[in-house]
Write a protein that holds these residues in place. Structure first.
Motif, PDB file in Angstrom:
ATOM      1  N   ASP A 167      85.324  60.205  26.697  1.00 12.05           N
ATOM      2  CA  ASP A 167      84.380  59.699  25.703  1.00 12.05           C
ATOM      3  C   ASP A 167      85.160  59.207  24.488  1.00 12.05           C
ATOM      4  O   ASP A 167      86.396  59.303  24.436  1.00 12.05           O
ATOM      5  CB  ASP A 167      83.325  60.746  25.325  1.00 12.05           C
ATOM      6  N   SER A 168      84.463  58.668  23.483  1.00 12.67           N
ATOM      7  CA  SER A 168      85.135  58.047  22.340  1.00 12.67           C
ATOM      8  C   SER A 168      85.876  59.056  21.470  1.00 12.67           C
ATOM      9  O   SER A 168      86.716  58.675  20.652  1.00 12.67           O
ATOM     10  CB  SER A 168      84.121  57.281  21.488  1.00 12.67           C
ATOM     11  N   LEU A 169      85.574  60.351  21.633  1.00 16.15           N
ATOM     12  CA  LEU A 169      86.247  61.390  20.854  1.00 16.15           C
ATOM     13  C   LEU A 169      87.475  61.938  21.562  1.00 16.15           C
ATOM     14  O   LEU A 169      88.160  62.829  21.047  1.00 16.15           O
ATOM     15  CB  LEU A 169      85.270  62.536  20.544  1.00 16.15           C
ATOM     16  N   GLY A 170      87.748  61.432  22.770  1.00 20.96           N
ATOM     17  CA  GLY A 170      88.928  61.873  23.507  1.00 20.96           C
ATOM     18  C   GLY A 170      88.671  63.009  24.475  1.00 20.96           C
ATOM     19  O   GLY A 170      89.616  63.552  25.068  1.00 20.96           O
ATOM     20  N   ASN A 171      87.414  63.397  24.670  1.00 22.40           N
ATOM     21  CA  ASN A 171      87.087  64.450  25.639  1.00 22.40           C
ATOM     22  C   ASN A 171      87.041  63.850  27.039  1.00 22.40           C
ATOM     23  O   ASN A 171      86.343  62.857  27.271  1.00 22.40           O
ATOM     24  CB  ASN A 171      85.736  65.090  25.304  1.00 22.40           C
ATOM     25  N   GLN A 172      87.775  64.436  27.966  1.00 23.25           N
ATOM     26  CA  GLN A 172      87.831  63.899  29.326  1.00 23.25           C
ATOM     27  C   GLN A 172      86.710  64.489  30.168  1.00 23.25           C
ATOM     28  O   GLN A 172      86.599  65.702  30.314  1.00 23.25           O
ATOM     29  CB  GLN A 172      89.190  64.194  29.968  1.00 23.25           C
ATOM     30  N   HIS A 173      85.880  63.611  30.751  1.00 20.49           N
ATOM     31  CA  HIS A 173      84.731  64.046  31.546  1.00 20.49           C
ATOM     32  C   HIS A 173      84.933  63.814  33.043  1.00 20.49           C
ATOM     33  O   HIS A 173      84.249  64.435  33.856  1.00 20.49           O
ATOM     34  CB  HIS A 173      83.462  63.321  31.082  1.00 20.49           C
ATOM     35  N   VAL A 174      85.839  62.912  33.399  1.00 18.59           N
ATOM     36  CA  VAL A 174      86.204  62.713  34.800  1.00 18.59           C
ATOM     37  C   VAL A 174      87.718  62.817  34.894  1.00 18.59           C
ATOM     38  O   VAL A 174      88.443  62.151  34.155  1.00 18.59           O
ATOM     39  CB  VAL A 174      85.745  61.339  35.338  1.00 18.59           C
ATOM     40  N   LYS A 175      88.192  63.673  35.793  1.00 25.07           N
ATOM     41  CA  LYS A 175      89.629  63.865  35.976  1.00 25.07           C
ATOM     42  C   LYS A 175      89.954  63.821  37.453  1.00 25.07           C
ATOM     43  O   LYS A 175      89.374  64.548  38.258  1.00 25.07           O
ATOM     44  CB  LYS A 175      90.070  65.201  35.375  1.00 25.07           C
ATOM     45  N   LEU A 176      90.852  62.909  37.807  1.00 20.08           N
ATOM     46  CA  LEU A 176      91.264  62.732  39.205  1.00 20.08           C
ATOM     47  C   LEU A 176      90.055  62.564  40.125  1.00 20.08           C
ATOM     48  O   LEU A 176      89.986  63.127  41.217  1.00 20.08           O
ATOM     49  CB  LEU A 176      92.119  63.918  39.660  1.00 20.08           C
TER      50      LEU A 176
END
Length: 472
Positions: free
Chosen positions: A299-308
């Protein structure tokens, strides 16, 4: 008076403390780019331009810039501490200043200002760069060669001070000890219309397109698009009309928005937010924005919601109805389960997927009436198919004296919209031959109006644009 002076000194001390700039070793937690330095390096590589003046000089080396990471994650006071070459120095400051997606340093558990230093490498990206032209040599198979003595062809492209072409390239063929003109490609200056990024209603941007076309009117080499104010919108590389290498699109502030690498077996796409925060890494599986296999997403705040390829994803794009947001589960990089789509903030549809394959869906109208469907989209169809339409047009050209243009050969491209009732509207010539022939082509296409089956998207008829060639 004493109380006032004490308060004044306290405020001054507090302000001074808040503005103090710390060295990396003086903080509890150093400032780092969100996502790590690997993502910052990818950002630098995508955004960095080798200045054309430096290309001519064949500048190669590393320079260092320093600056301050602010408590809000932005940067300030970016400057060169170890220079390389003036144009490269300015470019390094520009690129590093664009990245405003840092995790700030912490001291006593609070964000503080911290100094940082970063290295930026430069090396030539173009062979044969000269002040007013680019000269390249090729062998008999069309492969680029450095040694002129081994070349069978020499290509000369005149350029301006920024390296943009000002004329189509001329190709010379070796004949004994001389070079003789073999062919000249054309420089095409066109207007392209694209949708902007404004919300809730996207704006239409008129771009200036600068492209080279070969003798068969196919795009060849580097193609540039510019915003109305002259800022770079995109750089694309073509070979015989097909995308090759990297395609890069920019925000108006000069920051890269999208980069697609076509050198991969399956094109790899990187997207960024306007502050430099990486947005998405995906492989491209089709021509539409949603036709991707998502690898990572933030997201725009740098939180990763999808990884690999695992997690909850969100995609955004603009279509004829407005801004579309789709949200749902990603499994092994593919859509899985129920995906919910909204248009301009209103619920629009729910689609079901299994291993990335669409299964079924329900769309909702303005009054939330629902329509079920088994196919997301169906293109408009002419009764009798496209082959039947072209046969009809060919018979009219051959049988009617109104369409007889003796001695004239060529092709007119006509664009139009198939409306929801099967009629045609918005007819226009996009590539013509001559005014009377262009008008005849429009008339031929107009006569097919009412014989079309409209397009259907998510169970509802919809307008779709079309473009066809008419040969004379």
């Amino acid at each position: 008076m004493k109380t006032f002076l004490t308060c004044f000194l306290f405020v001054a001390f507090t302000t001074s403390f808040a503005q103090e700039i710390y060295k990396p070793f003086a903080v509890e937690k150093e400032a780092i780019p969100k996502g790590g330095y690997a993502l910052l390096e990818k950002f630098i590589q995508a955004n960095q331009h080798m200045p054309y003046s430096a290309e001519v000089k064949k500048v190669k080396g590393t320079l260092y810039v320093s600056g301050v990471v602010e408590p809000d994650g932005s940067v300030s006071d970016v400057h060169v501490t170890r220079p390389l070459e003036p144009a490269c120095d300015r470019e390094a400051v520009r690129v590093v200043s664009l990245f405003k997606a840092w995790e700030p340093a912490l001291k006593d558990g609070k964000p503080v200002r911290q100094e940082f230093t970063y290295s930026v490498k430069f090396s030539p990206t173009r062979t044969g760069a000269e002040p007013d032209k680019i000269v390249n040599f090729y062998d008999e198979h069309g492969n680029l060669v450095i040694d002129e003595q081994k070349a069978q062809f020499r290509q000369i492209t005149l350029v301006d001070s920024l390296g943009y072409p000002i004329a189509g390239p001329s190709v010379y063929k070796r004949q004994d000890a001389d070079w003789k003109l073999h062919q000249t490609d054309s420089l095409s200056v066109e207007t392209r219309f694209v949708l902007g990024q404004k919300r809730p209603v996207a704006d239409t941007i008129h771009l200036k397109l600068l492209a080279i076309k070969d003798k068969d009117s196919r795009y060849q080499g580097l193609q540039y698009s510019f915003y109305p104010d002259g800022a770079l919108y995109s750089v694309e590389l073509y070979e015989a009309g097909k995308s090759k290498g990297k395609t890069t699109c920019y925000y108006p502030n000069g920051l890269v928005r999208l980069q697609t690498d076509y050198n991969q077996a399956q094109p790899l796409e990187h997207r960024w937010y306007a502050n430099g925060q990486v947005k998405q890494v995906a492989t491209v599986t089709g021509d539409m924005p949603w036709e991707t296999t998502i690898i990572d997403q933030w997201d725009s705040l740098g939180n990763q919601h999808v990884k690999l390829g695992e997690g909850m994803a969100r995609t955004e794009f603009f279509n004829f109805r407005g801004w579309v947001i789709e949200e749902g589960k990603i499994k092994s990089g593919l859509q899985e389960g129920i995906w919910v789509g909204t248009v301009n903030g209103q619920l629009s549809y729910r689609d079901k997927y299994t291993k990335g394959k669409f299964v079924s869906g329900v769309s909702y109208g303005s009054d939330l009436d629902s329509v079920r469907y088994k196919r997301i989209a169906q293109l408009p169809e002419f009764s009798g198919g496209l082959k039947g339409m072209f046969n009809l047009i060919r018979r009219k050209i051959e049988s009617s004296p109104d369409f007889a243009f003796k001695g004239m050969h060529g092709q007119v491209k006509v664009a139009f919209t198939v409306c929801t009732d099967g009629t045609l509207c918005n007819l226009k010539v996009v590539e013509g031959i001559r005014k009377d022939i262009d008008e005849a082509a429009l008339q031929l296409v107009q006569e097919t109006s009412g014989r079309w089956k409209p397009a259907v998207r998510r169970g509802r008829p919809t307008e779709v644009g079309f473009q066809i060639p008419i040969s004379f």
